[in-house]
Design a protein around this motif. Structure first.
Motif, PDB file in Angstrom:
ATOM      1  N   ILE A  26       0.897  -1.314   0.088  1.00 20.00           N
ATOM      2  CA  ILE A  26      -0.339   0.079   0.017  1.00 20.00           C
ATOM      3  C   ILE A  26       0.791   1.338   0.070  1.00 20.00           C
ATOM      4  CG2 ILE A  26      -1.633   1.264   1.297  1.00 20.00           C
ATOM      5  CD1 ILE A  26      -2.841  -1.483   2.242  1.00 20.00           C
ATOM      6  N   MET A  27       1.932   1.273   0.946  1.00 18.56           N
ATOM      7  CA  MET A  27       2.525   2.545   0.966  1.00 18.56           C
ATOM      8  C   MET A  27       3.329   2.808  -0.201  1.00 18.56           C
ATOM      9  SD  MET A  27       3.153   3.224   4.980  1.00 18.56           S
ATOM     10  CE  MET A  27       3.034   4.969   5.121  1.00 18.56           C
ATOM     11  N   GLN A  28       4.054   1.737  -0.755  1.00 16.45           N
ATOM     12  CA  GLN A  28       5.082   2.053  -1.577  1.00 16.45           C
ATOM     13  C   GLN A  28       4.350   2.078  -3.212  1.00 16.45           C
ATOM     14  OE1 GLN A  28       7.958  -0.800  -0.603  1.00 16.45           O
ATOM     15  NE2 GLN A  28       8.603   0.369   1.105  1.00 16.45           N
ATOM     16  N   THR A  29       3.161   1.913  -3.055  1.00 17.57           N
ATOM     17  CA  THR A  29       2.538   1.887  -4.429  1.00 17.57           C
ATOM     18  C   THR A  29       1.745   2.791  -4.518  1.00 17.57           C
ATOM     19  OG1 THR A  29       0.812   0.445  -3.848  1.00 17.57           O
ATOM     20  CG2 THR A  29       2.551  -0.793  -4.537  1.00 17.57           C
ATOM     21  N   LYS A  30       0.888   3.059  -5.831  1.00 20.72           N
ATOM     22  CA  LYS A  30      -0.018   4.185  -6.257  1.00 20.72           C
ATOM     23  C   LYS A  30      -1.344   3.653  -5.417  1.00 20.72           C
ATOM     24  CE  LYS A  30       1.802   5.247 -10.713  1.00 20.72           C
ATOM     25  NZ  LYS A  30       1.315   4.780 -12.320  1.00 20.72           N
ATOM     26  N   GLU A  31      -1.221   2.712  -4.725  1.00 23.42           N
ATOM     27  CA  GLU A  31      -2.640   2.242  -3.950  1.00 23.42           C
ATOM     28  C   GLU A  31      -2.806   3.219  -3.004  1.00 23.42           C
ATOM     29  OE1 GLU A  31      -4.809  -0.538  -4.010  1.00 23.42           O
ATOM     30  OE2 GLU A  31      -3.758  -1.037  -6.108  1.00 23.42           O
ATOM     31  N   LEU A  32      -1.740   3.812  -2.379  1.00 23.41           N
ATOM     32  CA  LEU A  32      -1.966   4.712  -1.215  1.00 23.41           C
ATOM     33  C   LEU A  32      -3.261   5.833  -1.393  1.00 23.41           C
ATOM     34  CD1 LEU A  32      -0.863   4.989   1.495  1.00 23.41           C
ATOM     35  CD2 LEU A  32       0.514   6.650   0.768  1.00 23.41           C
ATOM     36  N   GLY A  33      -4.178   5.990  -0.738  1.00 23.63           N
ATOM     37  CA  GLY A  33      -5.123   6.857  -0.617  1.00 23.63           C
ATOM     38  C   GLY A  33      -6.038   6.430  -1.706  1.00 23.63           C
ATOM     39  N   THR A  34      -6.416   5.273  -2.356  1.00 23.14           N
ATOM     40  CA  THR A  34      -7.278   4.993  -3.379  1.00 23.14           C
ATOM     41  C   THR A  34      -8.392   4.225  -2.646  1.00 23.14           C
ATOM     42  OG1 THR A  34      -6.229   3.203  -3.942  1.00 23.14           O
ATOM     43  CG2 THR A  34      -5.761   4.914  -5.565  1.00 23.14           C
ATOM     44  N   CYS A  35      -7.964   3.641  -1.614  1.00 28.81           N
ATOM     45  CA  CYS A  35      -9.015   3.060  -0.958  1.00 28.81           C
ATOM     46  C   CYS A  35      -8.808   2.612   0.509  1.00 28.81           C
ATOM     47  CB  CYS A  35      -9.423   1.667  -1.443  1.00 28.81           C
ATOM     48  SG  CYS A  35     -10.798   0.636  -0.774  1.00 28.81           S
ATOM     49  N   PRO A  36      -9.658   3.063   1.417  1.00 29.49           N
ATOM     50  CA  PRO A  36      -8.949   2.814   2.895  1.00 29.49           C
ATOM     51  C   PRO A  36      -9.279   1.488   3.484  1.00 29.49           C
ATOM     52  CG  PRO A  36     -11.258   3.751   2.976  1.00 29.49           C
ATOM     53  CD  PRO A  36     -10.829   3.595   1.488  1.00 29.49           C
ATOM     54  N   VAL A  37      -9.891   0.566   2.804  1.00 35.21           N
ATOM     55  CA  VAL A  37      -9.812  -0.897   3.208  1.00 35.21           C
ATOM     56  C   VAL A  37      -9.038  -1.891   2.226  1.00 35.21           C
ATOM     57  CG1 VAL A  37     -11.377  -2.622   3.854  1.00 35.21           C
ATOM     58  CG2 VAL A  37     -12.102  -0.495   4.152  1.00 35.21           C
ATOM     59  N   ARG A  38      -8.119  -2.339   2.499  1.00 38.01           N
ATOM     60  CA  ARG A  38      -7.446  -3.250   1.389  1.00 38.01           C
ATOM     61  C   ARG A  38      -7.364  -4.829   2.138  1.00 38.01           C
ATOM     62  NH1 ARG A  38      -4.021  -2.741  -2.536  1.00 38.01           N
ATOM     63  NH2 ARG A  38      -3.817  -5.033  -2.368  1.00 38.01           N
ATOM     64  N   GLN A  39      -7.316  -5.556   1.184  1.00 35.77           N
ATOM     65  CA  GLN A  39      -7.176  -6.934   1.650  1.00 35.77           C
ATOM     66  C   GLN A  39      -5.728  -7.653   1.115  1.00 35.77           C
ATOM     67  OE1 GLN A  39      -9.652 -10.089   0.123  1.00 35.77           O
ATOM     68  NE2 GLN A  39      -9.173 -11.469   1.881  1.00 35.77           N
ATOM     69  N   ILE A  40      -4.884  -7.859   1.989  1.00 30.71           N
ATOM     70  CA  ILE A  40      -3.406  -8.488   1.477  1.00 30.71           C
ATOM     71  C   ILE A  40      -3.390  -9.758   2.337  1.00 30.71           C
ATOM     72  CG2 ILE A  40      -1.018  -8.193   1.427  1.00 30.71           C
ATOM     73  CD1 ILE A  40      -1.851  -5.148   1.978  1.00 30.71           C
ATOM     74  N   GLY A  41      -2.925 -10.886   1.279  1.00 29.54           N
ATOM     75  CA  GLY A  41      -3.132 -12.184   1.995  1.00 29.54           C
ATOM     76  C   GLY A  41      -4.194 -12.554   2.673  1.00 29.54           C
ATOM     77  N   GLY A  42      -4.363 -12.957   3.851  1.00 30.13           N
ATOM     78  CA  GLY A  42      -5.689 -13.247   4.322  1.00 30.13           C
ATOM     79  C   GLY A  42      -6.262 -12.067   5.285  1.00 30.13           C
ATOM     80  N   CYS A  43      -5.576 -10.755   5.656  1.00 30.40           N
ATOM     81  CA  CYS A  43      -5.819  -9.735   6.449  1.00 30.40           C
ATOM     82  C   CYS A  43      -6.477  -8.678   5.943  1.00 30.40           C
ATOM     83  CB  CYS A  43      -4.649  -9.652   7.317  1.00 30.40           C
ATOM     84  SG  CYS A  43      -4.123 -10.985   7.968  1.00 30.40           S
ATOM     85  N   SER A  44      -7.556  -7.933   6.518  1.00 33.31           N
ATOM     86  CA  SER A  44      -7.736  -6.775   5.971  1.00 33.31           C
ATOM     87  C   SER A  44      -7.167  -5.614   6.564  1.00 33.31           C
ATOM     88  CB  SER A  44      -9.336  -6.751   6.049  1.00 33.31           C
ATOM     89  OG  SER A  44      -9.782  -7.682   5.267  1.00 33.31           O
ATOM     90  N   PHE A  45      -6.904  -4.394   5.839  1.00 31.93           N
ATOM     91  CA  PHE A  45      -6.261  -3.787   6.480  1.00 31.93           C
ATOM     92  C   PHE A  45      -7.211  -2.418   6.480  1.00 31.93           C
ATOM     93  CE2 PHE A  45      -1.619  -4.733   6.901  1.00 31.93           C
ATOM     94  CZ  PHE A  45      -1.615  -6.024   6.466  1.00 31.93           C
ATOM     95  N   PHE A  46      -7.463  -1.797   7.482  1.00 28.95           N
ATOM     96  CA  PHE A  46      -8.230  -0.555   7.605  1.00 28.95           C
ATOM     97  C   PHE A  46      -7.143   0.660   7.884  1.00 28.95           C
ATOM     98  CE2 PHE A  46     -10.832  -3.822   9.361  1.00 28.95           C
ATOM     99  CZ  PHE A  46     -11.670  -3.777   8.497  1.00 28.95           C
ATOM    100  N   TYR A  47      -6.978   1.404   7.100  1.00 30.20           N
ATOM    101  CA  TYR A  47      -6.204   2.640   7.407  1.00 30.20           C
ATOM    102  C   TYR A  47      -6.715   3.998   7.242  1.00 30.20           C
ATOM    103  CZ  TYR A  47      -4.853   3.088   2.469  1.00 30.20           C
ATOM    104  OH  TYR A  47      -4.866   3.119   1.122  1.00 30.20           O
ATOM    105  N   MET A  48      -6.155   4.843   8.215  1.00 22.71           N
ATOM    106  CA  MET A  48      -6.557   6.262   8.188  1.00 22.71           C
ATOM    107  C   MET A  48      -5.286   7.089   8.049  1.00 22.71           C
ATOM    108  SD  MET A  48      -9.666   6.962  10.592  1.00 22.71           S
ATOM    109  CE  MET A  48     -10.883   7.751  10.186  1.00 22.71           C
ATOM    110  N   ARG A  49      -5.583   8.245   7.490  1.00 21.29           N
ATOM    111  CA  ARG A  49      -4.473   9.291   7.844  1.00 21.29           C
ATOM    112  C   ARG A  49      -4.766  10.411   8.707  1.00 21.29           C
ATOM    113  NH1 ARG A  49      -0.498  12.363   3.617  1.00 21.29           N
ATOM    114  NH2 ARG A  49       0.350  13.873   4.943  1.00 21.29           N
ATOM    115  N   ILE A  50      -4.230  10.595   9.645  1.00 21.63           N
ATOM    116  CA  ILE A  50      -4.353  11.769  10.568  1.00 21.63           C
ATOM    117  C   ILE A  50      -3.123  12.487  10.647  1.00 21.63           C
ATOM    118  CG2 ILE A  50      -4.970  12.279  12.858  1.00 21.63           C
ATOM    119  CD1 ILE A  50      -6.663   9.522  12.486  1.00 21.63           C
ATOM    120  N   SER A  51      -3.096  13.831  10.384  1.00 21.96           N
ATOM    121  CA  SER A  51      -2.074  14.597   9.923  1.00 21.96           C
ATOM    122  C   SER A  51      -0.889  13.867   9.506  1.00 21.96           C
ATOM    123  CB  SER A  51      -1.574  15.315  11.273  1.00 21.96           C
ATOM    124  OG  SER A  51      -1.090  14.516  12.321  1.00 21.96           O
TER     125      SER A  51
END
Lengths: 987, 439
Positions: free
Chosen positions: B39-64
């Motif tokens: 996510i961070m090193q690709t263009k994915e960053l900021g395109t969707c706040p929920v992503r699935q990688i492997g078996g896990c889902s990542f919820f991320y939010m940017r605050i400042s």
């Protein structure tokens, strides 16, 4: 007179007087002033300044941090000598541990092998804490001997992390036994450092011993830091973790409930399997603690214990204790934690134990649900989410109950926490599923809260809510038709929100608001973000395909074509192509505009393919179509394979309509195609070539059959999947738009296995119906089976297959049945049969032939069928065989009323069928619908039978689908199966 | 299972871990690497706040300048997870006293660890209310490394009883000399106007913020001029509805202290307030919004290198009121070379980094209409075939003592056993949410 004279003479100043007057007096005055000032300063210094921090800083008066006692005492010197001895003789193995026991003032020597038992034993016997510290000291000096040496003489060549760690170690050691007043502050700083290293990722596990030594402190912050550290590294150092058990156990009996709770939490977070025996006691007393905080922690602790060692947790009968707490505790947080813990425990137990399954059912029984609902207001927001989630599973017995629950929960829609609101909405939707009219009212009621949730909160939250809205709109499209303005994008919104909003706009468009929505969408087409601009054009296209009145929209699309932005043109071309497939009557207007587009301005393969398709399809309406195609064919190598495939077909179509003009282009294209490196292009060119060679008119029938307009574009998801997603409302499934088993089940995620599918490529190419059918089957099976090959894979294959066969219908644009089929037919031939004499037979016949993979059953009478009582088949091979085999028999049969009555849970039938040598591999469902997958094996052969059995107990019907490796015996097996089934419930 | 988060990470923008807390063993320890890689090193960053990688889902939010990542291995409740992060950040802020950013985290990481332990146990959210947590997590946030470091050595109060009390949001036995209540009604206006001046979309989201310094256990009742409430009241008292403006609230949400049952039956907002500052209610209004400003832009492109921009801003609120901090951002093309302005009030300048003319007016009285006229010279580019996509004009402002919805507080009644007198202060303010005018 005289006297006056004398007085005059005496008044004349002598030189001495002058000196006194001019020098001494000023000096005296000045010195007086200086002394005065100096005294003043001195006073100020002594009284005030010394205490000012800044002054202290400047004059270096700040007190040095507390120094600790130098190691001069006899015992410490003794330990040091041991250390040096260790390091001097590293090969001598573990030295004996020396413990100074003050009670008996004797020295006990413990061998390392039984040190664990002995130490924990000794621990309890050592009363004053200082002695315990010494015990710890000695233990760690043993365990840490080699690193301890390195701390003694740190070499400069060490990597930075290690040097710092050993620094920390020596400092921690100094602090460990000390009781100086400032020691806690110093410890805090050190602990902070250790934990910050831990966070960065430097391995500080080697400090474990020292950290534990330092943890004997009344300071709660220090304790917390130490617990954190221990929790993090206990797993790596299970032996050392044992030592922490003692002080944690002691803290569990502390007077302060705070400390009791904290200690219990860290004790249960150690996650070391062989220490669970120490955990049971404190947990048991924690669950009975009179302080709620400790109880909440203990409940979670029980759950943690279950995850470390399920058997220990069950043996200690914690589930029962938790259940008791859940029903009786006065604290809502305790109840909430019990609920989540029990849900987890019983969920995973229910597959093996019937009792757990019963308990799990009990959670959604009427009394319990009512109990929770009555206490709902006591729970905090997260607890409410939990309870509401459970309530959504509850099926009320009559409608009154339904309304009672809904009335009770209605105020939750006003809750400030969006998660509570969504959970309430789920309850409402699930409760009213069977009541159509109330269901609609619910939609109306939840509209306002949902719209509020979209506009309030962070973009991430709106994203989550919008995905749910999208799902709802798909089920009830009229719902937001008047509120479409809420889905207008704001300029600064992140693209993921915009994208969902565009989807919403597409979904809510109907006759009344199409004009406004399309106008708005056209604004976005000029958006700075290309991705959004593309999406919005696609959205316009989708709306056009939904609506009957497309007049205005077609104009807009044609405007896009003239906008002179390459990506806009590209997207618009693809859309115009789809539009023409649905509304051929518009071809005239569109072709006029499309004709003006220079193919040189279109670069994207998809758009170019669309353009070429139109050129071929409407060759008779465009004057220069053959020449454009010819120039494209001349630049054969410039284009992607996808475009080349289309170019071939388009030139063929053009050729049938305007042979003389296209002949040259066809020649170039076929020649280029035959020498193409891309396999598909090569094959297609060869196929066309031979087809033309054989007979031009039949070639035309194959390549350019009369088409009918597409009325409905196929939906990408089946209704069953949609319903399943809806059942999982308020979870990740909604965001991913797929049911949870597709992304949580481990077996659905593995790497893409292509080789397996290659073998069955014939199946993949046969026809789309068959592929679809098998994939649906596979879906059904795989969601019941625990370990099956993945659904996504199959889907990917389907998508892949359609790409392969019909390049211009990518998986996102739905495939069109009639025309797609003819294209498929052609490429299907290319993929499977070698284009020899077979191509001469009628294609349709061939297709039909391909459909029938199953050979007709032989007529010879088989011997009576016997089944292997101990047949074995693992889920993976079941799944594979199921996919490979065709359905041999599909039949509906009667179950009988007793059978239906006896079928209360899937288990009942399983045992019965097992008695008849038919094994079950997967089962599922709830009354009245059950579904089973059985298999059986012939007694003396490896050949297996697979059965899918759907039973509806209310109609007492069973639907059977039987697949057999040996087709000849399938009817016998059916008879056997039916007789076994009909006996069910009679015994 | 609502959340059952397996782990929570705090990362800075480069992807370094500031804080991590693993709650469950079902995800590997290298999850954060997966997040960084995918996510961070690709263009994915900021395109969707929920992503699935492997078996896990990542919820991320940017605050400042911090990413907060929640890793979940099961089918979790998305809304709940994001709400949890938002609440947690609010909690941290209230502890640090202000900003939540990388520095604050580095300075307070021990405190954050302590809090993370309390607010989530084994992945299940526990208690997140700052009022309660502050009772027993007393370690003071270190504001800056230079301020005096005197760790509080107060004995920890045995406040655990109140941790889970029935009135979870208020402590017993509070006493103030002066009993005061401050009410702030803050509305933000969202507007989207087409270039022709027609309103495409307009709504107001408002919130009522309350600051309570009241002794004992007071019971408060708030009366607004909303339609349903007034009708109900006149029904109860058998009086005809008073003439005057009433407001129709589209949707209301309340703080957990508000007695929702009573709101549903009597349509009155009654509650026992928490101590200190909190958000009493939020509401949304789409009908009958009074827009404080009208923007009338005319942008003419004169040939390829010159543009003329005229913007007239009209304030339509009362002449005695005034708006503060008005900023109008007028977008111009990227290839702007030179600008010259004439403004009737305030100051304007060209900001090249955001490609905007920024016109600031510190104090903007009602019923006036200042104008800006600017001439813009563009660099002529040969290859530039694309026409300029005109982004909307954006506006920021604050209008004190004005509500775009017309909402007013009619009364605020306080009952307490001891019957003390209270002083109530009410303020109104209208802010710009996303106030956009296409041109």
């Amino acid at each position: 007179m005289d006297s006056a004279a004398t007085s005059f003479s005496s008044s004349t100043p002598s030189p001495v007087d002058y000196i006194v007057l001019l020098i001494l007096r000023p000096i005296a005055a000045i010195s007086f002033v200086f002394v005065f000032i100096a005294l003043g300063w001195l006073l100020a210094w002594k009284l005030v300044l010394v205490h000012v921090p800044l002054v202290q800083e400047i004059f270096g008066l700040r007190k040095k941090p507390a120094k600790f006692k130098p190691q001069t005492r006899r015992i410490s010197r003794y330990y040091n000598s041991i250390n040096t001895r260790n390091s001097s003789a590293p090969g001598s193995g573990y030295p004996p541990v020396l413990v100074q026991c003050c009670h008996s003032s004797s020295i006990a020597i413990i061998k390392p092998n039984y040190s664990r038992v002995a130490i924990s034993h000794l621990w309890s016997s050592l009363e004053p804490p200082s002695n315990r510290i010494r015990l710890l000291c000695s233990t760690f000096s043993q365990a840490m001997a080699p690193p301890a040496q390195s701390s003694r003489n740190p070499s400069p060549s060490q990597p930075s992390g290690k040097g710092e760690v050993s620094d920390l170690r020596s400092q921690l050691r100094q602090l460990a036994g000390s009781r100086a007043p400032g020691v806690d502050d110093a410890k805090r700083e050190l602990f902070k450092k250790v934990i910050s290293y831990m966070t960065i990722g430097i391995d500080v596990s080697s400090l474990f011993g020292e950290m534990v030594m330092c943890s004997v402190t009344p300071d709660i912050v220090l304790k917390k830091m130490c617990y954190l550290y221990v929790g993090n590294y206990a797993k790596v150092n299970p032996d050392l973790a044992l030592l922490t058990i003692n002080f944690l156990q002691r803290d569990c009996k502390d007077q302060d409930p705070m400390i009791r709770g904290l200690a219990l939490r860290s004790l249960s977070s150690l996650r070391v399997a062989n220490l669970v025996e120490y955990l049971v006691g404190p947990l048991g007393s924690g669950l009975k603690d009179n302080n709620a905080y400790v109880r909440t922690v203990a409940v979670m602790g029980a759950l943690k214990l279950y995850h470390i060692s399920a058997s220990t947790c069950l043996d200690a009968d914690f589930p029962a204790v938790l259940k008791h707490l859940m029903l009786n505790d006065s604290e809502s947080q305790v109840v909430a934690n019990c609920l989540s813990a029990l849900q987890e425990i019983w969920n995973s137990e229910s597959s093996t134990s019937e009792e757990a399954a019963r308990e799990k059912e009990g959670l959604i029984s009427k009394p319990f649900i009512y109990y929770l609902l009555n206490r709902l207001r006591e729970f905090n927001e997260w607890g409410q989410c939990l309870v509401l989630e459970l309530v959504a599973k509850y099926v009320p017995s009559d409608t009154n109950e339904n309304f009672d629950i809904m009335n009770l929960l209605e105020d939750r829609l006003q809750h400030a926490n969006g998660a509570v609101v969504l959970a309430t909405i789920k309850v409402f939707l699930q409760l009213t599923l069977s009541m159509a009219d109330v269901h609609q009212e619910v939609y109306e009621r939840i509209k306002a809260p949902l719209l509020t949730l979209v506009s309030s909160g962070s973009p991430e939250q709106s994203y989550a809510v919008l995905s749910h809205l999208h799902l709802l709109v798909m089920r009830a499209p009229y719902l937001f038709t008047s509120d479409y303005k809420h889905f207008y994008c704001q300029y600064n919104e992140p693209s993921y929100v915009k994208k969902l909003k565009l989807e919403m706009l597409t979904a809510v468009a109907n006759e009344s608001n199409t004009y406004e929505i399309v106008t708005e969408l056209c604004e976005y087409a000029a958006n700075v973000y290309v991705a959004i601009a593309r999406e919005s054009i696609r959205a316009v296209g989708k709306i056009a395909l939904q609506q009957y009145d497309v007049n205005a929209i077609v104009d807009r699309l044609l405007q896009f074509l003239e906008m002179e932005k390459d990506y806009v043109t590209a997207e618009a071309l693809v859309l115009v192509k789809d539009l023409l497939r649905k509304y051929p009557q518009w071809s005239h207007d569109c072709i006029a505009v499309v004709g003006n587009i220079s193919s040189k301005n279109v670069q994207e393969p998809k758009a170019k393919a669309a353009l070429i398709w139109m050129l071929g399809e409407y060759a008779q309406d465009m004057d220069d179509a053959p020449y454009i195609l010819e120039s494209l064919a001349e630049n054969w190598e410039d284009d992607a394979p996808e475009v080349r495939l289309h170019l071939l077909t388009a030139i063929m179509k053009c050729f049938f309509r305007r042979p003389p003009e296209t002949q040259k282009a066809l020649g170039i294209a076929l020649a280029a195609g035959l020498s193409d490196f891309h396999q598909d292009v090569h094959d297609r060119a060869l196929f066309y070539y031979r087809l033309l060679q054989y007979d031009v008119s039949s070639a035309e029938r194959v390549v350019n059959p009369p088409k009918q307009a597409v009325s409905v574009f196929a939906d990408t998801q089946s209704n069953e999947i949609k319903d399943r997603i809806f059942d999982e409302f308020n979870s990740l499934s909604i965001v991913y738009q797929k049911p949870s088993y597709m992304f949580t089940d481990k077996d659905h995620r593995g790497p893409f296995e292509f080789s397996d599918e290659i073998d069955n490529l014939t199946v993949g190419v046969e026809s789309e119906h068959v592929v679809a059918a098998t994939s649906v089957d596979a879906n059904e099976t795989s969601d019941l089976l625990l370990s099956t090959s993945e659904k996504e894979e199959t889907r990917a294959m389907v998508a892949n297959g359609s790409d392969y066969t019909a390049p211009f219908y990518d998986s996102s644009t739905p495939a069109l049945p009639s025309q797609g089929q003819s294209e498929l037919a052609i490429t299907g031939l290319l993929g499977t049969a070698d284009p020899g004499p077979q191509a001469s037979t009628a294609i349709d016949d061939l297709l039909m032939g391909l459909d029938l993979t199953a050979p007709p059953a032989p007529a010879s009478a088989p011997p009576p069928l016997k089944l292997n009582a101990r047949a074995a088949l693992d889920a993976g091979s079941f799944q594979r065989t199921w996919r490979e085999l065709p359905v041999a028999i599909s039949q509906e049969c009667e179950l009988g009323s007793q059978g239906a009555a006896a079928l209360t849970s899937p288990q009942a039938l399983l045992h019965h069928m097992q008695g008849n040598s038919i094994q079950c591999i997967a089962s599922g469902g709830q009354s009245p619908n059950f579904k089973f997958f059985f298999f059986a094996q012939k007694a003396y052969e490896p050949s297996v039978f697979l059965v899918e059995c759907k039973i509806n107990t209310s109609t007492t019907k069973a639907q059977l689908n039987i697949k057999a490796e040996d087709q000849s015996t399938s009817h016998e097996f059916l008879a056997l199966f039916q007789s076994a089934l009909s006996r069910f419930g009679l015994s | 299972m609502p959340v059952a988060a397996s782990a929570i990470y705090f990362l800075n923008l480069r992807g370094d871990v500031l804080i991590n807390r693993l709650y469950r063993d079902d995800v590997g320890g290298n999850m954060v690497d997966a997040f960084r890689m995918h996510i961070m090193q690709t263009k994915e960053l900021g395109t969707c706040p929920v992503r699935q990688i492997g078996g896990c889902s990542f919820f991320y939010m940017r605050i400042s300048n911090v990413y907060i990542v929640i890793v979940v291995s099961s089918n979790a409740n998305v809304a709940c997870a994001f709400k949890f992060v938002v609440e947690a950040v609010a909690l941290f802020k209230s502890y640090f006293g202000g900003a939540f950013d990388e520095d604050a985290i580095r300075n307070n990481f021990v405190l954050i660890y302590e809090l993370l332990d309390e607010i989530m146990d084994f992945g299940y959210p526990q208690n997140l209310s700052p009022e309660i947590l502050k009772l027993y997590i007393t370690q003071e946030g270190v504001r800056s490394p230079f301020s005096s470091k005197q760790p509080l050595d107060k004995p920890v109060p045995n406040a655990t009883l109140q941790v889970t009390g029935a009135v979870g949001w208020r402590r017993e036995g509070l006493a103030y000399k002066k009993n005061e209540v401050f009410l702030d009604i803050v509305e933000s206006v969202n507007l989207l106007m087409s270039s022709k001046g027609s309103v495409l979309r307009c709504d107001v989201t408002g919130k009522i913020l309350m600051k309570c310094f009241l002794s004992g256990m007071p019971d408060l009742k708030l009366g607004l001029n909303d339609k349903i409430g007034l009708e109900k009241e006149s029904q109860l008292k058998n009086r005809p509805t008073k003439s005057g403006k009433t407001i129709e609230l589209d949707d209301v949400t309340f703080h957990q202290c508000v007695n929702l049952t009573r709101f549903n039956s009597e349509k009155t907002v009654s509650f026992v307030p928490p101590d200190g500052e909190f958000e009493l209610m939020k509401y949304r209004i789409t009908e009958g919004v009074n827009l404080p400003f009208r923007v009338l832009p005319t942008i003419k492109e004169l040939g390829r290198t010159r543009m003329e921009v005229n913007v007239k801003v009209k304030s339509v609120f009362g002449a005695k009121m005034f708006a503060l901090g008005v900023v109008i951002k007028i977008p111009v093309p990227k290839q702007t070379a030179k600008t010259s302005f004439q403004v009737t009030s305030g100051r304007a300048k060209y900001n090249a980094s955001i490609d905007c003319l920024v016109w600031k007016i510190r104090k903007f009285p009602g019923q006036t209409e200042p104008t800006l006229s600017a001439e813009i010279e563009l660099i002529s580019t040969i290859a530039e075939k694309k026409s300029w996509t005109r982004p909307p004009i954006q506006m920021e402002f604050q209008v004190p003592m004005f509500t775009a919805s017309g909402l007013r507080v009619r009364f605020l009644k306080v009952w307490e056993k001891s019957g003390y007198n209270t002083v109530e202060w009410v303020r109104y303010i209208t802010k710009a949410g996303s106030y956009e005018v296409r041109c």
